[in-house]
Structures are given as structure tokens and as C-alpha cells.
Design a protein around this motif. Structure first.
Motif, PDB file in Angstrom:
ATOM      1  N   LYS A 208      23.423   7.761   2.346  1.00  0.00           N
ATOM      2  CA  LYS A 208      22.675   8.345   1.103  1.00  0.00           C
ATOM      3  C   LYS A 208      21.168   7.751   1.355  1.00  0.00           C
ATOM      4  CE  LYS A 208      26.500   9.691  -1.596  1.00  0.00           C
ATOM      5  NZ  LYS A 208      27.665   9.063  -2.243  1.00  0.00           N
ATOM      6  N   SER A 209      21.042   7.524   2.158  1.00  0.00           N
ATOM      7  CA  SER A 209      19.913   6.810   2.811  1.00  0.00           C
ATOM      8  C   SER A 209      19.263   7.854   2.981  1.00  0.00           C
ATOM      9  CB  SER A 209      19.983   6.514   4.337  1.00  0.00           C
ATOM     10  OG  SER A 209      19.002   6.253   5.093  1.00  0.00           O
ATOM     11  N   PRO A 210      17.720   6.777   2.108  1.00  0.00           N
ATOM     12  CA  PRO A 210      17.136   7.506   1.332  1.00  0.00           C
ATOM     13  C   PRO A 210      15.817   7.307   2.654  1.00  0.00           C
ATOM     14  CG  PRO A 210      16.786   5.435   1.133  1.00  0.00           C
ATOM     15  CD  PRO A 210      18.012   4.993   1.641  1.00  0.00           C
ATOM     16  N   ASN A 211      16.035   6.827   3.597  1.00  0.00           N
ATOM     17  CA  ASN A 211      15.147   6.956   5.389  1.00  0.00           C
ATOM     18  C   ASN A 211      15.800   7.637   6.196  1.00  0.00           C
ATOM     19  OD1 ASN A 211      13.103   4.666   4.739  1.00  0.00           O
ATOM     20  ND2 ASN A 211      15.365   3.831   4.742  1.00  0.00           N
ATOM     21  N   VAL A 212      16.792   9.083   5.948  1.00  0.00           N
ATOM     22  CA  VAL A 212      17.440  10.184   7.083  1.00  0.00           C
ATOM     23  C   VAL A 212      16.533  10.923   7.569  1.00  0.00           C
ATOM     24  CG1 VAL A 212      18.358  11.391   5.213  1.00  0.00           C
ATOM     25  CG2 VAL A 212      19.338  10.907   7.494  1.00  0.00           C
TER      26      VAL A 212
ATOM     27  N   LEU B  58      11.815   1.387   9.778  1.00  0.00           N
ATOM     28  CA  LEU B  58      11.195   3.380   9.497  1.00  0.00           C
ATOM     29  C   LEU B  58      11.883   3.103   7.630  1.00  0.00           C
ATOM     30  CD1 LEU B  58      13.237   5.230   9.358  1.00  0.00           C
ATOM     31  CD2 LEU B  58      12.418   5.386  11.684  1.00  0.00           C
ATOM     32  N   ARG B  59      10.763   3.399   7.019  1.00  0.00           N
ATOM     33  CA  ARG B  59      10.881   3.710   5.976  1.00  0.00           C
ATOM     34  C   ARG B  59      10.260   5.255   5.789  1.00  0.00           C
ATOM     35  NH1 ARG B  59       9.259  -0.281   1.285  1.00  0.00           N
ATOM     36  NH2 ARG B  59       7.011   0.381   1.695  1.00  0.00           N
ATOM     37  N   ASP B  60      10.781   6.119   5.207  1.00  0.00           N
ATOM     38  CA  ASP B  60      10.810   7.545   4.749  1.00  0.00           C
ATOM     39  C   ASP B  60       9.654   7.449   3.901  1.00  0.00           C
ATOM     40  OD1 ASP B  60      10.832  10.307   4.262  1.00  0.00           O
ATOM     41  OD2 ASP B  60      12.429  10.293   5.069  1.00  0.00           O
ATOM     42  N   SER B  61       8.506   8.490   3.455  1.00  0.00           N
ATOM     43  CA  SER B  61       7.512   8.616   2.419  1.00  0.00           C
ATOM     44  C   SER B  61       8.149   9.467   1.374  1.00  0.00           C
ATOM     45  CB  SER B  61       6.444   8.937   3.550  1.00  0.00           C
ATOM     46  OG  SER B  61       6.877  10.466   3.750  1.00  0.00           O
ATOM     47  N   LYS B  62       9.361  10.366   1.782  1.00  0.00           N
ATOM     48  CA  LYS B  62      10.355  10.933   0.676  1.00  0.00           C
ATOM     49  C   LYS B  62       9.410  12.174   0.736  1.00  0.00           C
ATOM     50  CE  LYS B  62      12.285   7.432  -0.353  1.00  0.00           C
ATOM     51  NZ  LYS B  62      12.665   7.157   0.287  1.00  0.00           N
ATOM     52  N   ILE B  63       7.811  12.374   1.749  1.00  0.00           N
ATOM     53  CA  ILE B  63       7.914  13.674   2.366  1.00  0.00           C
ATOM     54  C   ILE B  63       8.181  14.771   3.748  1.00  0.00           C
ATOM     55  CG2 ILE B  63       5.435  15.161   2.644  1.00  0.00           C
ATOM     56  CD1 ILE B  63       3.819  12.623   1.204  1.00  0.00           C
ATOM     57  N   GLU B  64       8.877  13.961   4.746  1.00  0.00           N
ATOM     58  CA  GLU B  64       9.425  14.293   5.206  1.00  0.00           C
ATOM     59  C   GLU B  64      10.291  15.224   5.516  1.00  0.00           C
ATOM     60  OE1 GLU B  64       7.236  10.786   6.561  1.00  0.00           O
ATOM     61  OE2 GLU B  64       8.702  11.268   4.825  1.00  0.00           O
TER      62      GLU B  64
ATOM     63  N   ARG C 142       1.034  -1.324   0.278  1.00  0.00           N
ATOM     64  CA  ARG C 142       0.008  -0.359  -0.106  1.00  0.00           C
ATOM     65  C   ARG C 142       1.171   1.018  -0.244  1.00  0.00           C
ATOM     66  NH1 ARG C 142      -4.988  -0.639   4.038  1.00  0.00           N
ATOM     67  NH2 ARG C 142      -5.737  -1.381   2.543  1.00  0.00           N
ATOM     68  N   ASP C 143       1.904   0.751   1.012  1.00  0.00           N
ATOM     69  CA  ASP C 143       2.970   2.480   0.762  1.00  0.00           C
ATOM     70  C   ASP C 143       3.238   2.545  -0.575  1.00  0.00           C
ATOM     71  OD1 ASP C 143       4.685   4.339   1.245  1.00  0.00           O
ATOM     72  OD2 ASP C 143       6.035   2.554   1.415  1.00  0.00           O
ATOM     73  N   ALA C 144       3.580   1.903  -1.463  1.00  0.00           N
ATOM     74  CA  ALA C 144       3.885   2.427  -2.807  1.00  0.00           C
ATOM     75  C   ALA C 144       2.817   2.656  -3.840  1.00  0.00           C
ATOM     76  CB  ALA C 144       4.399   0.977  -3.640  1.00  0.00           C
ATOM     77  N   ASP C 145       1.754   2.834  -3.374  1.00  0.00           N
ATOM     78  CA  ASP C 145       0.566   3.461  -3.799  1.00  0.00           C
ATOM     79  C   ASP C 145       0.522   4.986  -3.174  1.00  0.00           C
ATOM     80  OD1 ASP C 145       0.228   1.480  -5.329  1.00  0.00           O
ATOM     81  OD2 ASP C 145      -1.419   0.557  -5.055  1.00  0.00           O
ATOM     82  N   HIS C 146       0.222   4.345  -1.858  1.00  0.00           N
ATOM     83  CA  HIS C 146       0.176   5.765  -1.690  1.00  0.00           C
ATOM     84  C   HIS C 146       1.440   6.982  -0.797  1.00  0.00           C
ATOM     85  CE1 HIS C 146      -3.897   5.207  -1.148  1.00  0.00           C
ATOM     86  NE2 HIS C 146      -3.523   3.944  -1.209  1.00  0.00           N
ATOM     87  N   SER C 147       2.659   7.073  -0.589  1.00  0.00           N
ATOM     88  CA  SER C 147       4.140   7.244  -0.734  1.00  0.00           C
ATOM     89  C   SER C 147       3.713   7.748   0.929  1.00  0.00           C
ATOM     90  CB  SER C 147       4.418   8.614  -1.002  1.00  0.00           C
ATOM     91  OG  SER C 147       4.496   9.075  -2.367  1.00  0.00           O
ATOM     92  N   ILE C 148       3.299   6.724   2.099  1.00  0.00           N
ATOM     93  CA  ILE C 148       3.513   6.642   3.159  1.00  0.00           C
ATOM     94  C   ILE C 148       4.334   6.428   4.158  1.00  0.00           C
ATOM     95  CG2 ILE C 148       0.798   6.998   3.591  1.00  0.00           C
ATOM     96  CD1 ILE C 148       0.568   3.852   4.357  1.00  0.00           C
ATOM     97  N   GLY C 149       4.943   7.340   5.134  1.00  0.00           N
ATOM     98  CA  GLY C 149       6.109   6.788   6.017  1.00  0.00           C
ATOM     99  C   GLY C 149       5.441   4.815   6.860  1.00  0.00           C
ATOM    100  N   ILE C 150       6.581   3.817   6.900  1.00  0.00           N
ATOM    101  CA  ILE C 150       5.969   2.727   7.404  1.00  0.00           C
ATOM    102  C   ILE C 150       7.332   2.681   8.592  1.00  0.00           C
ATOM    103  CG2 ILE C 150       6.156   0.012   7.178  1.00  0.00           C
ATOM    104  CD1 ILE C 150       4.885   1.192   5.079  1.00  0.00           C
ATOM    105  N   MET C 151       6.129   2.340  10.020  1.00  0.00           N
ATOM    106  CA  MET C 151       7.044   1.925  11.479  1.00  0.00           C
ATOM    107  C   MET C 151       6.879   0.979  11.561  1.00  0.00           C
ATOM    108  SD  MET C 151       7.799   5.708  13.550  1.00  0.00           S
ATOM    109  CE  MET C 151       6.722   6.608  12.589  1.00  0.00           C
TER     110      MET C 151
ATOM    111  N   ILE D 231      17.546   2.464  16.545  1.00  0.00           N
ATOM    112  CA  ILE D 231      15.875   2.556  15.099  1.00  0.00           C
ATOM    113  C   ILE D 231      17.338   2.519  13.249  1.00  0.00           C
ATOM    114  CG2 ILE D 231      14.988   4.627  13.946  1.00  0.00           C
ATOM    115  CD1 ILE D 231      14.604   6.159  16.873  1.00  0.00           C
ATOM    116  N   PHE D 232      16.546   1.328  13.030  1.00  0.00           N
ATOM    117  CA  PHE D 232      17.149   0.980  11.351  1.00  0.00           C
ATOM    118  C   PHE D 232      16.395   1.564  10.097  1.00  0.00           C
ATOM    119  CE2 PHE D 232      18.164  -1.769  14.773  1.00  0.00           C
ATOM    120  CZ  PHE D 232      19.700  -1.995  14.370  1.00  0.00           C
ATOM    121  N   GLY D 233      16.792   1.779   9.254  1.00  0.00           N
ATOM    122  CA  GLY D 233      16.434   2.189   8.076  1.00  0.00           C
ATOM    123  C   GLY D 233      15.485   0.999   7.556  1.00  0.00           C
ATOM    124  N   MET D 234      14.559   1.050   6.456  1.00  0.00           N
ATOM    125  CA  MET D 234      14.708  -0.537   6.026  1.00  0.00           C
ATOM    126  C   MET D 234      14.563   0.056   4.665  1.00  0.00           C
ATOM    127  SD  MET D 234      10.631  -1.475   7.044  1.00  0.00           S
ATOM    128  CE  MET D 234      10.202  -0.600   7.629  1.00  0.00           C
ATOM    129  N   ALA D 235      14.884  -1.124   3.446  1.00  0.00           N
ATOM    130  CA  ALA D 235      14.725  -0.829   2.673  1.00  0.00           C
ATOM    131  C   ALA D 235      13.537  -0.741   1.313  1.00  0.00           C
ATOM    132  CB  ALA D 235      15.353  -2.607   1.685  1.00  0.00           C
TER     133      ALA D 235
END
Length: 155
Positions: A42-46, A145-151, A10-19, A119-123
């Protein structure tokens, strides 16, 4: 596992962050004093990881340690510079500690300074077996966690 995988789809469709929070069955959140934030270059979850780490630190009136694992000593100085710049650019409090661990990531998990939560980022592709393995090795509560790219930790 199926429910978690559906959330990731669902995240792929809605660009939501996940924890995903895993509370350690014996120690819970420990003494609620130390937060270990693991950051890859260069983590995308920073952004999300820093925002969440700072909020936990503030709620606990605790301490933040930012860790990075590198393969060899030559990369250690570059990693330390990157983390120092990250602290400055994202206005992380000066009392945050930096720890650069040299070697294999799996072994570094066992050598890392103790914390009450790690705390770790996720692929982008969820790997629940990797998440479980990391959780077991650190022996504390964990937050993946995985960043939504909006934060944004810049604001």
C-alpha cells in the motif's frame, strides 16, 4: 539539506513528484543491468516508482527485481501474492523477479541481491538521515522518490 527541504515544502503546495538520485562515488551505475525496486504494501509511491523502474530497465536493456520486506514468514506468502498481482495489474514484464525478504528492513538491505541501482519510496516527511543511512547500507547508486499522486502505472 536546506535546499532539499525547501523542495519538499514546495511539493506540498504544488503536488509534484520528487526524485533524489545518489550516484555511488566508486561504482557509479555499475554495469547498468539490474534495478532493485523496493515496494511497501500500500505504498503511496508505487505508481511513480514502477514507471521510473520500467524506464530505467528499458533504457539499460536490463532486469527488474521487485523487493518487499516483511517481519515474519507468515507475511511472506501474502507479500509474494501482492507483488505478483502488482506485476499483472500494472503490466510489468513477466521477466521481472520477485524477492521477499524476512526480517528487519535495515538488515534486509544488506542481504538483498545486488543491483546497479536501488529505488525506494519516501515518506511524506523527508528524513535525510534515513536516506543517507539506506544509501550507505546498499552500497550502490540509489534513487529515492515521492509520487505526486498524478502518475498512473495503469495506463
Amino acid at each position: 539539506d536546506l535546499m532539499i527541504e525547501k523542495i519538499f515544502e514546495r511539493d506540498a503546495d504544488h503536488s509534484i513528484g520528487i526524485m533524489l538520485l545518489g550516484v555511488h562515488p566508486q561504482v557509479g551505475l555499475g554495469q547498468s543491468k539490474w534495478v532493485n525496486l523496493w515496494v511497501r504494501d500500500k505504498s503511496p509511491n508505487v505508481n511513480l516508482s514502477i514507471l521510473i523502474s520500467l524506464q530505467i530497465k528499458q533504457n539499460w536493456d536490463g532486469n527488474l527485481r521487485i523487493l518487499q520486506v516483511v517481519k515474519n514468514q507468515e507475511e511472506a506468502a501474502r507479500a509474494r501474492n501482492y507483488l505478483t498481482k502488482l506485476i499483472r495489474v500494472m503490466r510489468i514484464p513477466d521477466d521481472a523477479e520477485i524477492e521477499v525478504l524476512v526480517g528487519d528492513f535495515s538488515e534486509a538491505l544488506k542481504k538483498a541481491p545486488e543491483a546497479d541501482i536501488n529505488i525506494f519510496g519516501m515518506a511524506s516527511e523527508v528524513d535525510l538521515s534515513w536516506i543517507r543511512s539506506v544509501s550507505e547500507k546498499v552500497g550502490t547508486s540509489v534513487l529515492f522518490l515521492r509520487d505526486s499522486k498524478i502518475e498512473s502505472a495503469f495506463a
